[in-house]
Motif scaffolding. Sequence first.
Motif, PDB file in Angstrom:
ATOM      1  N   LEU A 153     -17.869  31.021 -12.758  1.00 60.81           N
ATOM      2  CA  LEU A 153     -18.855  32.092 -12.871  1.00 60.81           C
ATOM      3  C   LEU A 153     -18.586  32.983 -14.074  1.00 60.81           C
ATOM      4  O   LEU A 153     -19.485  33.665 -14.553  1.00 60.81           O
ATOM      5  N   ASP A 154     -17.375  32.988 -14.585  1.00 59.31           N
ATOM      6  CA  ASP A 154     -17.109  33.668 -15.861  1.00 59.31           C
ATOM      7  C   ASP A 154     -17.785  32.924 -17.005  1.00 59.31           C
ATOM      8  O   ASP A 154     -18.375  33.521 -17.898  1.00 59.31           O
ATOM      9  N   ALA A 155     -17.668  31.603 -16.970  1.00 58.55           N
ATOM     10  CA  ALA A 155     -18.002  30.774 -18.131  1.00 58.55           C
ATOM     11  C   ALA A 155     -19.434  30.259 -18.149  1.00 58.55           C
ATOM     12  O   ALA A 155     -19.861  29.702 -19.166  1.00 58.55           O
ATOM     13  N   HIS A 156     -20.182  30.434 -17.075  1.00 60.18           N
ATOM     14  CA  HIS A 156     -21.514  29.815 -16.997  1.00 60.18           C
ATOM     15  C   HIS A 156     -22.421  30.313 -18.123  1.00 60.18           C
ATOM     16  O   HIS A 156     -22.474  31.513 -18.412  1.00 60.18           O
ATOM     17  N   PRO A 157     -23.166  29.410 -18.785  1.00 62.19           N
ATOM     18  CA  PRO A 157     -23.963  29.808 -19.945  1.00 62.19           C
ATOM     19  C   PRO A 157     -25.242  30.567 -19.611  1.00 62.19           C
ATOM     20  O   PRO A 157     -25.915  31.064 -20.519  1.00 62.19           O
TER      21      PRO A 157
ATOM     22  N   THR B 132     -13.284  26.925 -22.800  1.00 60.67           N
ATOM     23  CA  THR B 132     -13.625  28.276 -23.226  1.00 60.67           C
ATOM     24  C   THR B 132     -14.428  28.960 -22.140  1.00 60.67           C
ATOM     25  O   THR B 132     -15.264  28.332 -21.485  1.00 60.67           O
ATOM     26  N   ILE B 133     -14.178  30.257 -21.956  1.00 59.74           N
ATOM     27  CA  ILE B 133     -14.869  30.958 -20.874  1.00 59.74           C
ATOM     28  C   ILE B 133     -15.635  32.186 -21.362  1.00 59.74           C
ATOM     29  O   ILE B 133     -16.427  32.748 -20.598  1.00 59.74           O
ATOM     30  N   GLY B 134     -15.419  32.595 -22.610  1.00 58.10           N
ATOM     31  CA  GLY B 134     -16.121  33.760 -23.138  1.00 58.10           C
ATOM     32  C   GLY B 134     -17.180  33.361 -24.146  1.00 58.10           C
ATOM     33  O   GLY B 134     -17.391  32.177 -24.419  1.00 58.10           O
ATOM     34  N   PHE B 135     -17.850  34.379 -24.705  1.00 59.92           N
ATOM     35  CA  PHE B 135     -18.892  34.128 -25.694  1.00 59.92           C
ATOM     36  C   PHE B 135     -18.880  35.213 -26.757  1.00 59.92           C
ATOM     37  O   PHE B 135     -18.438  36.345 -26.518  1.00 59.92           O
ATOM     38  N   LEU B 136     -19.375  34.840 -27.949  1.00 58.84           N
ATOM     39  CA  LEU B 136     -19.566  35.773 -29.053  1.00 58.84           C
ATOM     40  C   LEU B 136     -21.046  36.090 -29.195  1.00 58.84           C
ATOM     41  O   LEU B 136     -21.904  35.234 -28.983  1.00 58.84           O
ATOM     42  N   GLY B 137     -21.326  37.338 -29.558  1.00 64.18           N
ATOM     43  CA  GLY B 137     -22.681  37.745 -29.894  1.00 64.18           C
ATOM     44  C   GLY B 137     -22.646  38.563 -31.168  1.00 64.18           C
ATOM     45  O   GLY B 137     -21.592  39.089 -31.552  1.00 64.18           O
TER      46      GLY B 137
END
Length: 250
Positions: free
Chosen positions: A99-103, A130-135
């Motif tokens: 649930l952290d990594a879901h897109p 990978t579990i985070g994202f960049l914006g």
Amino acid sequence: MNRDELVAFLDEYLNILAYPDKSSNGLQVEGKAEVERVAFAVDTTLRTIERAARGRADMLIVHHGMIWGGLSYITGIHYRRLKALFDAGINLYAAHVPLDAHPEVGNNVQLLKLLGLEPKEPFGEYKGTTIGFLGEFEEPQPIEKVAQVLAERLGTTVRTYEFGEREIRVVGAITGAGAFALEEGKRKGVDLFVTGEFTHADYLTALDLGISVAVAGHYKTETLGVKALMEVVKEKFGVDVFFIDEPTGL
């Protein structure tokens, strides 16, 4: 609706087998076979279980479950939580790293969307995935403005550590205890690293790296995924849903 149908959907939608995780993700405790009302919460505690029972929930879906690799003894708090679930016939379903990594409904994607950002690329390596994202903002934003938006939309206090850029373009989001990826964030040009909690050691790492950090609370940053998942379940299955808010202040 049938419990197993909902569980099968959640397992597939959240891709729970794809991520290494100390949490035992999926259906942790079996309850009623038929599900008409579903509660959502961040944590599995006696209070959330009791509130789910009072709300006549047949299933409780959480980010932090009660089984982390297995239970050695069914005594003390483990017994009390299990007994409360069994007495109410509540199914307990947990989704931690998935649930952290879901897109779509993941905590980290949802955190970026709070800031009006779309995920640019995954980041935050955790045990080979990978579990985070960049914006990225189209125009640089003052760090104070970004923190204010976070505070207002999460309903919390946001602490900032201005060790790097004060004009923010690239944001890296890893909710909860995400500071393990500070060095990766620096390598990938993150101007502001947004996470949930920050330790003494994390402070020193960020200071030496020269990267600015916004800390918005472990609990508050991880309400986002379960709330987003709640809307998906409601729309797809037409069941009654409700969110149980039990903030820790941390």
